[in-house]
Write a protein that holds these residues in place. Structure first.
Motif, mmCIF file in Angstrom:
data_model
loop_
_atom_site.group_PDB
_atom_site.id
_atom_site.type_symbol
_atom_site.label_atom_id
_atom_site.label_comp_id
_atom_site.label_asym_id
_atom_site.label_seq_id
_atom_site.Cartn_x
_atom_site.Cartn_y
_atom_site.Cartn_z
ATOM 1 N N ILE A 19 4.064 -8.755 35.909
ATOM 2 C CA ILE A 19 3.024 -9.157 36.116
ATOM 3 C C ILE A 19 2.128 -9.612 36.226
ATOM 4 O O ILE A 19 1.014 -9.493 36.753
ATOM 5 C CB ILE A 19 2.214 -7.130 34.829
ATOM 6 N N GLY A 20 2.059 -10.941 35.066
ATOM 7 C CA GLY A 20 0.916 -11.577 35.289
ATOM 8 C C GLY A 20 0.797 -12.703 36.811
ATOM 9 O O GLY A 20 -0.174 -12.468 37.415
ATOM 10 N N VAL A 21 2.027 -12.901 37.556
ATOM 11 C CA VAL A 21 3.205 -13.385 38.634
ATOM 12 C C VAL A 21 1.858 -12.375 39.754
ATOM 13 O O VAL A 21 1.191 -12.695 40.747
ATOM 14 C CB VAL A 21 4.009 -13.897 39.286
ATOM 15 N N CYS A 22 2.273 -11.543 39.677
ATOM 16 C CA CYS A 22 1.291 -9.948 40.698
ATOM 17 C C CYS A 22 -0.140 -9.727 40.559
ATOM 18 O O CYS A 22 -0.227 -9.836 41.439
ATOM 19 C CB CYS A 22 2.346 -8.459 40.326
ATOM 20 N N ARG A 27 -4.838 -10.300 43.467
ATOM 21 C CA ARG A 27 -6.571 -10.517 43.197
ATOM 22 C C ARG A 27 -6.403 -12.122 44.079
ATOM 23 O O ARG A 27 -7.970 -11.989 44.854
ATOM 24 C CB ARG A 27 -7.098 -11.075 42.152
ATOM 25 N N ARG A 28 -5.554 -12.932 43.849
ATOM 26 C CA ARG A 28 -5.627 -14.056 45.769
ATOM 27 C C ARG A 28 -5.529 -13.100 46.770
ATOM 28 O O ARG A 28 -6.505 -13.998 47.975
ATOM 29 C CB ARG A 28 -4.710 -15.085 44.629
ATOM 30 N N LEU A 29 -5.046 -12.317 46.716
ATOM 31 C CA LEU A 29 -5.356 -12.381 48.384
ATOM 32 C C LEU A 29 -6.702 -11.455 48.375
ATOM 33 O O LEU A 29 -7.098 -11.206 49.440
ATOM 34 C CB LEU A 29 -3.948 -11.094 48.051
ATOM 35 N N ALA A 30 -6.560 -10.649 47.476
ATOM 36 C CA ALA A 30 -7.999 -9.454 47.991
ATOM 37 C C ALA A 30 -9.557 -10.705 47.764
ATOM 38 O O ALA A 30 -10.426 -10.196 48.393
ATOM 39 C CB ALA A 30 -7.998 -8.716 46.606
ATOM 40 N N HIS A 31 -9.227 -11.101 47.154
ATOM 41 C CA HIS A 31 -10.118 -12.598 47.466
ATOM 42 C C HIS A 31 -10.627 -13.721 48.244
ATOM 43 O O HIS A 31 -11.043 -14.618 48.300
ATOM 44 C CB HIS A 31 -10.915 -12.995 46.090
ATOM 45 N N ARG A 39 -3.204 -3.207 47.120
ATOM 46 C CA ARG A 39 -2.801 -2.003 46.491
ATOM 47 C C ARG A 39 -1.810 -2.833 45.261
ATOM 48 O O ARG A 39 -0.607 -3.298 46.270
ATOM 49 C CB ARG A 39 -2.491 -1.000 46.897
ATOM 50 N N LEU A 40 -1.952 -1.983 44.005
ATOM 51 C CA LEU A 40 -0.254 -3.279 43.166
ATOM 52 C C LEU A 40 -0.212 -1.686 42.957
ATOM 53 O O LEU A 40 -0.490 -0.778 42.021
ATOM 54 C CB LEU A 40 -1.241 -3.619 42.882
ATOM 55 N N TRP A 41 1.187 -1.754 42.644
ATOM 56 C CA TRP A 41 1.756 -0.393 42.398
ATOM 57 C C TRP A 41 2.204 -0.915 41.332
ATOM 58 O O TRP A 41 3.393 -2.326 40.806
ATOM 59 C CB TRP A 41 3.049 0.154 43.102
ATOM 60 N N VAL A 42 1.991 -0.746 39.336
ATOM 61 C CA VAL A 42 2.700 -0.771 38.524
ATOM 62 C C VAL A 42 3.330 -0.021 37.138
ATOM 63 O O VAL A 42 2.335 1.230 37.469
ATOM 64 C CB VAL A 42 1.441 -2.070 37.306
ATOM 65 N N ASP A 43 4.296 -0.360 37.003
ATOM 66 C CA ASP A 43 5.070 0.970 36.676
ATOM 67 C C ASP A 43 4.530 1.097 34.320
ATOM 68 O O ASP A 43 5.018 1.851 34.133
ATOM 69 C CB ASP A 43 6.782 0.787 36.335
ATOM 70 N N ASP A 44 4.138 -0.333 34.360
ATOM 71 C CA ASP A 44 3.858 -0.442 32.157
ATOM 72 C C ASP A 44 2.201 -0.407 32.329
ATOM 73 O O ASP A 44 2.165 -2.000 33.051
ATOM 74 C CB ASP A 44 5.300 -0.955 32.243
ATOM 75 N N LEU A 45 1.553 0.421 32.608
ATOM 76 C CA LEU A 45 -0.048 -0.180 32.530
ATOM 77 C C LEU A 45 -0.635 -0.739 31.344
ATOM 78 O O LEU A 45 -1.410 -1.698 30.953
ATOM 79 C CB LEU A 45 -0.782 1.157 33.099
ATOM 80 N N ALA A 66 -11.169 -5.824 43.013
ATOM 81 C CA ALA A 66 -11.405 -4.991 44.409
ATOM 82 C C ALA A 66 -9.820 -4.968 45.047
ATOM 83 O O ALA A 66 -9.520 -5.139 46.201
ATOM 84 C CB ALA A 66 -11.572 -6.357 45.377
ATOM 85 N N VAL A 67 -8.733 -5.059 43.986
ATOM 86 C CA VAL A 67 -7.252 -4.434 44.433
ATOM 87 C C VAL A 67 -7.239 -3.097 43.435
ATOM 88 O O VAL A 67 -7.674 -2.452 42.793
ATOM 89 C CB VAL A 67 -6.370 -5.372 42.851
#
Length: 369
Positions: A19-22, A27-31, A39-45, A66-67
């Motif tokens: 999750i750290g990398v993702c 954020r890098r892509l969004a900014h 859009r980021l899909w995460v199984d463990d919020l 902005a994600v």
């Protein structure tokens, strides 16, 4: 595909590197100047919230930085795929989503784990045509121009240098982490601040023994729950102090202000490289010692002197005596200065190359034609 939009799928396995990398990539892509939709899909919020406290672990969907963040459950919402779909570390998007990807002609990127091994260059950007017509390609982070590079946001090195130009901020950070004032008052010019972020089997007591000298006290900062076998508190001239998990910006500042960064996994390794300080990498252990081949490849790419390479090898072995002796030699003042120069040199060299997100966007633009 001028300004592609992105879906990123992430499964949190057993630590925070995935999750750290993702999250950094999203954020890098969004900014970036193109302001890509992400859009980021995460199984463990819940795990996500430990490194990004603003995350609501109960929200099915939310927006931060902005994600667009979607909770990836067994019954995910039927959303239309973006131009590019990134599966991080072979987590595989849902079957129904793959079918919608084929219908919309999305580009499928398999973002692989970081490795310095030679074979990565020959596999980077290779196509992997799918039976249903989906376009898929492998994308490898790496340390050479023939790979995708490393994650790095614009202005990171300058932000680090600005932080380091104000030494009082280090003391403010130490106090914010709860380090006792009486110990801070004892720290002199020869004292070291060490970040210890390693897996449970790291020979942490060997590090403490190597640091414990009568000349000056040293501070070892340990995130909560890390290296549970290491007793917190005073060890001779050393204070081992536990602190709560920080968000990613706070973690970066901690890396910048530490004299030695003992890191684990992928995300913290890359951030320690950008800190430009001496680092020890505790690589994720694999069966049949496959991780040691990855470690050796990393060390061969590095400009580190031989004694630093020996310290890395010892840090990833069960022999505590070997680790203690190797670290004591590497921490000797003259040799530690060599280690410091090598870390700064490698950071400068790597920062002169395109970052992973920029390389990824350029690849997707050309692949989408």
């Amino acid at each position: 595909m001028q300004a592609p939009s992105f879906d990123i799928f992430c499964r949190v396995v057993d630590n925070f590197g995935d999750i750290g990398v993702c999250w950094r990539l999203a954020r890098r892509l969004a900014h970036m100047p193109a302001r890509h939709r992400v859009r980021l899909w995460v199984d463990d919020l819940a795990s996500f919230a430990r490194i990004q406290p603003d995350v609501n672990p109960h929200a099915p969907r939310q927006e931060l930085c902005a994600v667009d963040i979607v909770h990836w459950t067994s019954a995910p919402p039927a959303l239309a795929p973006h131009d590019v779909v990134i599966e991080a570390f072979a987590c595989h998007p849902p079957k129904a989503f793959l079918e919608r990807m084929a219908a919309s002609n999305s580009l499928w990127i398999n973002l692989e784990y970081l490795s310095a091994e030679d074979w990565v260059e020959s596999c980077h950007a290779l196509p992997s045509p799918q039976p249903n017509g989906l376009r898929k390609a492998f994308f490898f982070p790496g340390f050479t121009p023939a790979t995708g590079g490393l994650l790095r946001e614009d202005g990171l090195i300058q932000a680090r240098d600005d932080w380091l130009a104000r030494p009082a901020q280090r003391r403010e950070l130490q106090r914010a982490l709860g380090v006792p004032d009486d110990f801070l008052a004892r720290m002199t010019e020869g004292s070291k601040q060490v970040l210890l972020f390693a897996y449970p089997d790291a020979p942490a007591p060997a590090l403490i023994r190597a640091l414990d000298t009568p000349e000056a006290p040293s501070l070892v900062l340990v995130p909560a729950g890390v290296c549970p076998g290491l007793r917190r508190g005073r060890h001779g001239n050393i204070l081992v102090h536990e602190f709560p998990f920080l968000d990613q910006a706070g973690f970066d500042r901690l890396l910048w202000s530490s004299d030695l960064n003992c890191v684990r996994g992928e995300d913290s390794l890359v951030r320690a490289l950008w800190a430009g300080k001496p680092l020890l990498w505790h690589i994720y252990p694999q069966e049949d010692h496959a991780h040691l081949a990855k470690l050796h490849a990393f060390l061969e790419r590095s400009p580190y002197p031989a004694m630093v390479k020996r310290s890395h090898e010892a840090w990833n072995q069960p022999d505590a005596t070997l680790a203690s002796d190797a670290l004591a030699a590497a921490l000797h003042a003259e040799r530690f200065s060599e280690w410091t120069r090598a870390g700064a040199q490698w950071c400068s060299s790597l920062a002169g190359r395109p970052d992973l997100a920029s390389s990824l966007v350029e690849f997707c633009k050309h692949a989408g034609r």
